[in-house]
Scaffold this active site. Structure first.
Site, mmCIF file in Angstrom:
data_model
loop_
_atom_site.group_PDB
_atom_site.id
_atom_site.type_symbol
_atom_site.label_atom_id
_atom_site.label_comp_id
_atom_site.label_asym_id
_atom_site.label_seq_id
_atom_site.Cartn_x
_atom_site.Cartn_y
_atom_site.Cartn_z
ATOM 1 N N GLY A 122 0.836 -1.201 0.000
ATOM 2 C CA GLY A 122 0.000 0.000 0.000
ATOM 3 C C GLY A 122 0.864 1.240 0.000
ATOM 4 O O GLY A 122 1.872 1.301 0.708
ATOM 5 N N VAL A 247 32.528 -3.254 18.732
ATOM 6 C CA VAL A 247 32.670 -4.120 17.557
ATOM 7 C C VAL A 247 33.356 -3.350 16.427
ATOM 8 O O VAL A 247 33.002 -2.204 16.135
ATOM 9 C CB VAL A 247 31.280 -4.633 17.099
ATOM 10 N N GLY A 281 18.747 -3.879 17.672
ATOM 11 C CA GLY A 281 17.577 -3.012 17.627
ATOM 12 C C GLY A 281 16.913 -3.016 16.269
ATOM 13 O O GLY A 281 17.400 -3.644 15.321
ATOM 14 N N ALA A 330 4.466 -6.316 20.482
ATOM 15 C CA ALA A 330 3.226 -6.654 19.787
ATOM 16 C C ALA A 330 2.001 -6.184 20.567
ATOM 17 O O ALA A 330 1.049 -5.642 19.988
ATOM 18 C CB ALA A 330 3.164 -8.157 19.566
ATOM 19 N N HIS A 454 -2.947 -22.967 46.019
ATOM 20 C CA HIS A 454 -1.767 -23.692 46.493
ATOM 21 C C HIS A 454 -1.761 -25.109 45.924
ATOM 22 O O HIS A 454 -2.804 -25.757 45.922
ATOM 23 C CB HIS A 454 -1.771 -23.778 48.018
HETATM 24 P P1 FAD Z 1 4.736 -5.571 12.117
HETATM 25 O O1 FAD Z 1 4.427 -6.774 12.898
HETATM 26 O O2 FAD Z 1 6.135 -5.367 11.664
HETATM 27 O O3 FAD Z 1 3.769 -5.626 10.863
HETATM 28 C C1 FAD Z 1 3.846 -4.717 9.819
HETATM 29 C C2 FAD Z 1 3.234 -5.343 8.588
HETATM 30 O O4 FAD Z 1 3.052 -4.339 7.618
HETATM 31 C C3 FAD Z 1 4.099 -6.416 7.930
HETATM 32 O O5 FAD Z 1 3.318 -7.528 7.594
HETATM 33 C C4 FAD Z 1 4.617 -5.745 6.666
HETATM 34 O O6 FAD Z 1 4.844 -6.649 5.613
HETATM 35 C C5 FAD Z 1 3.457 -4.838 6.369
HETATM 36 N N1 FAD Z 1 3.798 -3.664 5.533
HETATM 37 C C6 FAD Z 1 4.796 -2.779 5.723
HETATM 38 N N2 FAD Z 1 4.725 -1.803 4.787
HETATM 39 C C7 FAD Z 1 3.652 -2.104 4.022
HETATM 40 C C8 FAD Z 1 3.059 -1.468 2.910
HETATM 41 N N3 FAD Z 1 3.513 -0.320 2.423
HETATM 42 N N4 FAD Z 1 1.972 -2.057 2.360
HETATM 43 C C9 FAD Z 1 1.471 -3.223 2.836
HETATM 44 N N5 FAD Z 1 1.996 -3.842 3.898
HETATM 45 C C10 FAD Z 1 3.061 -3.288 4.479
HETATM 46 N N6 FAD Z 1 6.981 -8.505 20.730
HETATM 47 C C11 FAD Z 1 6.310 -8.972 21.789
HETATM 48 O O7 FAD Z 1 5.448 -8.274 22.318
HETATM 49 N N7 FAD Z 1 6.542 -10.233 22.286
HETATM 50 C C12 FAD Z 1 7.477 -11.047 21.751
HETATM 51 O O8 FAD Z 1 7.676 -12.167 22.217
HETATM 52 C C13 FAD Z 1 8.210 -10.581 20.642
HETATM 53 N N8 FAD Z 1 9.129 -11.351 20.061
HETATM 54 C C14 FAD Z 1 9.816 -10.890 18.979
HETATM 55 C C15 FAD Z 1 10.794 -11.700 18.430
HETATM 56 C C16 FAD Z 1 11.516 -11.253 17.350
HETATM 57 C C17 FAD Z 1 12.575 -12.147 16.757
HETATM 58 C C18 FAD Z 1 11.231 -9.971 16.773
HETATM 59 C C19 FAD Z 1 11.973 -9.489 15.571
HETATM 60 C C20 FAD Z 1 10.264 -9.166 17.328
HETATM 61 C C21 FAD Z 1 9.554 -9.608 18.441
HETATM 62 N N9 FAD Z 1 8.584 -8.816 19.048
HETATM 63 C C22 FAD Z 1 7.926 -9.271 20.150
HETATM 64 C C23 FAD Z 1 8.255 -7.472 18.536
HETATM 65 C C24 FAD Z 1 6.978 -7.540 17.678
HETATM 66 O O9 FAD Z 1 7.170 -8.471 16.634
HETATM 67 C C25 FAD Z 1 6.650 -6.177 17.126
HETATM 68 O O10 FAD Z 1 6.599 -5.223 18.160
HETATM 69 C C26 FAD Z 1 5.308 -6.205 16.414
HETATM 70 O O11 FAD Z 1 5.313 -7.136 15.366
HETATM 71 C C27 FAD Z 1 4.935 -4.830 15.876
HETATM 72 O O12 FAD Z 1 3.707 -4.906 15.243
HETATM 73 P P2 FAD Z 1 3.308 -3.906 14.060
HETATM 74 O O13 FAD Z 1 1.925 -4.268 13.676
HETATM 75 O O14 FAD Z 1 3.604 -2.520 14.458
HETATM 76 O O15 FAD Z 1 4.323 -4.234 12.870
HETATM 77 P P1 NAI Z 2 17.187 -4.512 21.812
HETATM 78 O O1 NAI Z 2 17.014 -3.042 21.780
HETATM 79 O O2 NAI Z 2 16.386 -5.328 22.747
HETATM 80 O O3 NAI Z 2 18.715 -4.847 22.123
HETATM 81 C C1 NAI Z 2 19.766 -4.391 21.333
HETATM 82 C C2 NAI Z 2 21.052 -4.528 22.113
HETATM 83 O O4 NAI Z 2 22.129 -4.325 21.233
HETATM 84 C C3 NAI Z 2 21.186 -3.496 23.217
HETATM 85 O O5 NAI Z 2 21.582 -4.120 24.409
HETATM 86 C C4 NAI Z 2 22.247 -2.540 22.691
HETATM 87 O O6 NAI Z 2 23.014 -1.943 23.717
HETATM 88 C C5 NAI Z 2 23.078 -3.474 21.839
HETATM 89 N N1 NAI Z 2 23.802 -2.819 20.763
HETATM 90 C C6 NAI Z 2 23.361 -1.859 19.915
HETATM 91 N N2 NAI Z 2 24.315 -1.548 19.011
HETATM 92 C C7 NAI Z 2 25.385 -2.339 19.292
HETATM 93 C C8 NAI Z 2 26.676 -2.498 18.704
HETATM 94 N N3 NAI Z 2 27.049 -1.794 17.626
HETATM 95 N N4 NAI Z 2 27.523 -3.395 19.255
HETATM 96 C C9 NAI Z 2 27.161 -4.145 20.327
HETATM 97 N N5 NAI Z 2 25.950 -4.029 20.918
HETATM 98 C C10 NAI Z 2 25.076 -3.144 20.415
HETATM 99 O O7 NAI Z 2 17.001 -4.980 20.296
HETATM 100 P P2 NAI Z 2 16.779 -6.412 19.649
HETATM 101 O O8 NAI Z 2 17.243 -7.494 20.549
HETATM 102 O O9 NAI Z 2 17.333 -6.290 18.291
HETATM 103 O O10 NAI Z 2 15.219 -6.504 19.568
HETATM 104 C C11 NAI Z 2 14.479 -5.480 18.918
HETATM 105 C C12 NAI Z 2 13.177 -5.272 19.581
HETATM 106 O O11 NAI Z 2 12.281 -6.321 19.257
HETATM 107 C C13 NAI Z 2 13.221 -5.288 21.103
HETATM 108 O O12 NAI Z 2 13.626 -4.067 21.638
HETATM 109 C C14 NAI Z 2 11.803 -5.573 21.425
HETATM 110 O O13 NAI Z 2 11.085 -4.385 21.365
HETATM 111 C C15 NAI Z 2 11.387 -6.503 20.327
HETATM 112 N N6 NAI Z 2 11.446 -7.885 20.810
HETATM 113 C C16 NAI Z 2 10.647 -8.248 21.854
HETATM 114 C C17 NAI Z 2 10.685 -9.529 22.359
HETATM 115 C C18 NAI Z 2 9.846 -9.870 23.527
HETATM 116 O O14 NAI Z 2 8.990 -9.082 23.869
HETATM 117 N N7 NAI Z 2 10.047 -11.013 24.156
HETATM 118 C C19 NAI Z 2 11.529 -10.561 21.768
HETATM 119 C C20 NAI Z 2 12.367 -10.050 20.706
HETATM 120 C C21 NAI Z 2 12.292 -8.776 20.237
#
Ligand code: FAD
Ligand code: NAI
Length: 475
Positions: A122, A247, A281, A330, A454
């Site tokens: 979109g 790094v 991040g 999420a 409990h």
């Molecule tokens: P997204 O989930 O990124 O969805 C955006 C959607 O928009 C995608 O499908 C994309 O394809 C679509 N899109 C983008 N641009 C366009 C366009 N122009 N037209 C049409 N479609 C488009 N959060 C938690 O709370 N608990 C967790 O355990 C957790 N685990 C995670 C593990 C990993 C490895 C990662 C990477 C993230 C995790 N997160 C977790 C973070 C979570 O996934 C995100 O915060 C969440 O998905 C954000 O939701 P959103 O709807 O903003 O975006």
């Molecule tokens: P993050 O922000 O959690 O962690 C990134 C880490 O990388 C930080 O500790 C930061 O200090 C470090 N860092 C940044 N630049 C660096 C560099 N150049 N060299 C070494 N260290 C460096 O980000 P992450 O793990 O990528 O996850 C992204 C986001 O996805 C999270 O912040 C979270 O919002 C979401 N997420 C949530 C999960 C959950 O809710 N269980 C699971 C996974 C992701």
């Protein structure tokens, strides 16, 4: 003729698809556009969360935890399991199936709620009297018109400068979730949420995992005491975490990768590994959205600028989830999606940013809500703390998992709960009670006086609340 809708949602992740469903429940005609493709090129709504985030990571965490239990903990229960093997391809296929069930579930929910789904990208074309014109570039290119637009385009992984993700050797979350065989040596840059969760998965399966973290403190966002306890557990498991590193050059070789870095003592080091996960991040995603066509304002990070209610600078355009300020979670995206849909129909949708829980699904799990002890100190708030260790909880002993504690922080005068921090078994589930309590402005005494089943892990929560008043019963 272009199809017209009251509300068009761009992005079908947790922010977008939930906003679309809520708006439809409230009587609006709604379209949701999402471009994610499954392996066959078909639609795969659910965004990062469903496809390469929350759901698949939890599936792999579960599989790898079973493997760890079979290898190291079954014997304690008198169960012998010799020659335990992991079939990585099967584990990944199971994960893919879990993802598919969630994709299909969302398509079903769209049908059930009469949300029109469009598979494609979109982008804003402009504004006419009829509303915003949104082009959908997909199988059928078409232009939709929407009176209101909710942008929920999410985020993408941040790469190290000059080190592109090839998803073979240098992996983002995407590649990290589909490694085909257990790497001998796995390097991870960033000991945040993804680094710890993905590092745990592959360590449990037998990889030698080293995480390089730039900051000198471990999990700075968590309560210090909880982070310390978690670090102790990770050290014991053999998850190597080096803090305070810088790094340098990352060289992808024929086989594997070599990472030059300076350690906390300033010494030059090299880490060679088969694969590297970069988890430093995420960045807001507006690629291809064409925000200029309607004058939609982005900030210097590329996030869509919104107010506290998710209103952008353009009346009628809203934005939610990872593409705007605030934690990238999420459930935060979902709450914003619901609130925006309700605001569109004139209701008073509300998101309480003070009670958004955080969970890290490692073992032990780490979860918290509200302020940490270090934040309360910095804010000059007088508080009381109470902790209770799982070691003294009968259910935890029966489970064979007594790592960690529950910690309460309450206002010194009013006893109102200001923060709850948990490291230990099922912290992800236990934190919900604390969120409810804080939403209702409960005191620590309120929790302490509520009957908890409990034997249950939740008794540790009650006891930690009792500890605020120095009257634990079982410790
Ligand atoms: P997204 O989930 O990124 O969805 C955006 C959607 O928009 C995608 O499908 C994309 O394809 C679509 N899109 C983008 N641009 C366009 C366009 N122009 N037209 C049409 N479609 C488009 N959060 C938690 O709370 N608990 C967790 O355990 C957790 N685990 C995670 C593990 C990993 C490895 C990662 C990477 C993230 C995790 N997160 C977790 C973070 C979570 O996934 C995100 O915060 C969440 O998905 C954000 O939701 P959103 O709807 O903003 O975006
Ligand atoms: P993050 O922000 O959690 O962690 C990134 C880490 O990388 C930080 O500790 C930061 O200090 C470090 N860092 C940044 N630049 C660096 C560099 N150049 N060299 C070494 N260290 C460096 O980000 P992450 O793990 O990528 O996850 C992204 C986001 O996805 C999270 O912040 C979270 O919002 C979401 N997420 C949530 C999960 C959950 O809710 N269980 C699971 C996974 C992701």
């Amino acid at each position: 003729m272009s199809k017209s809708f009251d509300v068009i949602v761009i992005g079908g992740g947790p922010g977008g698809y939930i906003a679309a469903i809520r708006a439809a429940q409230l009587g609006k005609t709604v379209a949701c556009i999402d471009e994610w493709k499954n392996a066959a090129g078909g639609p795969a709504p659910g965004g990062t969360c469903t496809n390469v985030g929350c759901i698949p990571s939890k599936a792999l965490l579960q599989s790898s935890e079973h493997f760890e239990h079979a290898n190291h903990h079954f014997a304690d229960h008198g169960i012998s399991a010799k020659d335990v093997k992991i079939d990585v391809a099967k584990m990944v296929a199971r994960k893919d199936n879990v993802v598919k069930q969630n994709n299909d579930g969302i398509l079903y929910l769209f049908k059930k709620n009469k949300v029109s789904f469009f598979h494609g990208r979109g982008s804003f074309e402009g504004k006419t009297e009829a509303g915003f014109a949104i082009k959908v570039a997909g199988k059928d290119n078409e232009v939709l018109t929407g009176a209101q637009v909710i942008v929920a385009t999410g985020s993408t992984a941040r790469a190290l400068p000059g080190v592109a993700f090839d998803e073979e050797t240098v992996l983002s979350n995407d590649g990290a979730l589909r490694i085909g065989a257990v790497p001998k040596k796995l390097a991870v840059i960033g000991s945040g949420v993804i680094g710890l969760e993905m590092g745990s998965v592959w360590r449990r399966l037998g990889a030698d995992v080293t995480i390089l973290e730039g900051l000198p403190t471990f999990l700075g966002a968590a309560d210090e005491q909880i982070a310390k306890e978690a670090k102790k557990a990770f050290d014991k498991q053999g998850l190597k975490i080096e803090l305070g590193v810088k790094v340098g050059d990352v060289k992808v070789q024929k086989k594997g990768v070599s990472i030059a870095y300076t350690n906390a003592k300033g010494e030059a080091q090299t880490l060679d590994a088969d694969k590297l996960i970069v988890s430093i991040g995420r960045v807001p995603n507006t690629v291809g959205l064409n925000p200029e066509a309607v004058g939609l304002l982005l900030d210097e990070r590329g996030a869509i600028v919104v107010d506290g209610d998710c209103r952008s600078n353009v009346p009628g355009i809203w934005a939610v989830g990872d593409v705007v300020r605030g934690p990238m979670l999420a459930h935060k995206a979902e709450e914003e999606g619901v609130a925006v849909a309700e605001r569109i129909v004139g209701q008073h949708g509300h998101v309480n940013f003070n009670t958004i829980p955080w969970v890290i699904y490692t073992s032990p799990e780490i979860a918290w809500v509200g302020r940490t002890e270090q934040q309360l100190k910095a804010d000059g708030v007088a508080y009381k703390a109470g902790t209770f260790p799982f070691l003294a909880n009968g259910r935890a002993r029966a489970l064979g998992d007594t790592t960690g504690m529950v910690k309460f922080l309450a206002d010194a005068k009013t006893d109102e709960i200001l923060g709850v921090h948990i490291v230990g078994p099922m912290a992800s589930e236990l934190i919900a009670e604390a969120v409810v309590a804080m939403e209702f402005k409960a005191s620590a005494e309120d929790i302490a006086r509520i009957c908890h089943a409990h034997p249950s892990l939740s008794e540790a929560t009650k006891e930690a609340a009792l500890a605020v008043d120095k009257r634990t019963l079982n410790f």
